[in-house]
Write an enzyme that holds these catalytic residues in place. Sequence first.
Site, PDB file in Angstrom:
ATOM      1  CG  ASP A  37      -3.070   3.770   4.349  1.00 58.37           C
ATOM      2  OD1 ASP A  37      -4.113   3.565   5.006  1.00 58.37           O
ATOM      3  OD2 ASP A  37      -2.787   3.116   3.322  1.00 58.37           O
ATOM      4  CE  LYS A  68      -8.321  -3.654   4.154  1.00 58.83           C
ATOM      5  NZ  LYS A  68      -7.560  -2.549   3.599  1.00 58.83           N
ATOM      6  CD1 TRP A 113      -1.997  -2.196   2.012  1.00 62.26           C
ATOM      7  CD2 TRP A 113      -2.879  -1.478   0.084  1.00 62.26           C
ATOM      8  NE1 TRP A 113      -2.955  -3.109   1.610  1.00 62.26           N
ATOM      9  CE2 TRP A 113      -3.506  -2.697   0.440  1.00 62.26           C
ATOM     10  CE3 TRP A 113      -3.261  -0.848  -1.098  1.00 62.26           C
ATOM     11  CZ2 TRP A 113      -4.499  -3.287  -0.341  1.00 62.26           C
ATOM     12  CZ3 TRP A 113      -4.256  -1.431  -1.881  1.00 62.26           C
ATOM     13  CH2 TRP A 113      -4.858  -2.635  -1.495  1.00 62.26           C
TER      14      TRP A 113
HETATM   15  C1  PLP Z   1      -6.906  -2.119   2.189  1.00 62.05           C
HETATM   16  C2  PLP Z   1      -5.906  -1.055   2.305  1.00 62.05           C
HETATM   17  C3  PLP Z   1      -5.814  -0.010   1.358  1.00 62.05           C
HETATM   18  C4  PLP Z   1      -6.707   0.052   0.141  1.00 62.05           C
HETATM   19  O1  PLP Z   1      -7.963   0.432   0.503  1.00 62.05           O
HETATM   20  P1  PLP Z   1      -9.113   0.687  -0.590  1.00 62.05           P
HETATM   21  O2  PLP Z   1     -10.197   1.260   0.257  1.00 62.05           O
HETATM   22  O3  PLP Z   1      -9.442  -0.633  -1.182  1.00 62.05           O
HETATM   23  O4  PLP Z   1      -8.595   1.635  -1.593  1.00 62.05           O
HETATM   24  C5  PLP Z   1      -4.883   0.968   1.569  1.00 62.05           C
HETATM   25  N1  PLP Z   1      -4.053   0.952   2.618  1.00 62.05           N
HETATM   26  C6  PLP Z   1      -4.092  -0.048   3.544  1.00 62.05           C
HETATM   27  C7  PLP Z   1      -3.138  -0.027   4.697  1.00 62.05           C
HETATM   28  C8  PLP Z   1      -5.015  -1.072   3.413  1.00 62.05           C
HETATM   29  O5  PLP Z   1      -5.073  -2.059   4.321  1.00 62.05           O
END
Ligand code: PLP
Length: 355
Positions: free
Chosen positions: A167, A191, A100
């Site tokens: 993030d 998540k 990511w």
């Molecule tokens: C799942 C995830 C993403 C991507 O998320 P989307 O909502 O599918 O764009 C980005 N960063 C992390 C750390 C993730 O676990």
Amino acid sequence: MKKHNFSAGPCILPQSVMQKAADAVLNFNNSNLSLIEISHRSTDFVEVMETARSLALEHLGLQNKGYQALFLQGGASLQFLMTAYNLLETKAAYLNTGTWSDKAIKEAKLFGEIIEVATSKSENFNFIPKNYQVPKDVDYFHCTSNNTIFGTQMKDFPQTAVPLVCDMSSDIFSRQLDFSKFSLIYAGAQKNMGPAGTTLVVVKEDILGKVSRAIPSMLNYKVQIEKDSMFNTPAVFPVYVSMLTLQWLKDLGGISVIEKENNKKAEILYNEIDRNPLFKGFVANTEDRSTMNATFNLRNEELKATFDDQIKQAGINGINGHRSVGGYRASMYNALPLESVQVLVDVMQATEKGA
Ligand SMILES: *Cc1c(COP(=O)(O)O)cnc(C)c1O
């Protein structure tokens, strides 16, 4: 019976939240209308959005500190470019700890120079780099708090002179941090907060408005703030479920309470991974292990069919590792009960006894 759901995302949400969400789809607030068939400008929905935004700030301890919470669309992946669009004038620094982060870097490169301060890429991201320097002349520093795919998690964040952007998609609301260290936090809902379709962005307002480029309205944090996160039709259902989850967390006692549960779950599973001779953990340094996503493998692949069969028999779902790591990944988000972890540990021990 409900399965033991270790899915990495979209993932398990509290059963009580699911029930309330289901009820609201049929009859929202006793209006005899569905939540998803009314105007997002109605008083009832505006209240949902306001409650969700304020609960997010409350959990993070960021109320009345110059921060705004937004519920946007486009997933965390849109934030990879939206952060750069709004904050990157000349150059930015990134810590590359996984797939990511790598994707975030790729998008940011469209907007300026990117300095990768450190990376664990050569070791398939099985550790968190430390002792790197964040340059003082960059517009911001970006990191990923929890690497969902590899099962590593940052335990410390650098003190930076520049805005810290993070993030937190896969560990937001799972542990207590000094969130005021961060100038911008983003997290896809699916998540730890709600269904896919909305992304929480928490941004300190004073970092905005500093780039010279024109920013399209939909991608402009300032516009989204001015419009109270309703520049266009928001993702009403994901925002509603996120609000319910944030309320559920508040009723439990907040992040500090869930963090203790999460630590217990992680300890039980990692203890078994370390004790059981059939298994080995993927992460190189135990201090980097994620409390949310535990990655591990069988030492002897020949036992895979037996183990997988017992997993299935026990009603366990979603523990196959990501294809870039292989093996297994047990995601233990806030809503996963401790009993589910115990069931997984029992299966690991049963496989050991039968081997
Ligand atoms: C799942 C995830 C993403 C991507 O998320 P989307 O909502 O599918 O764009 C980005 N960063 C992390 C750390 C993730 O676990």
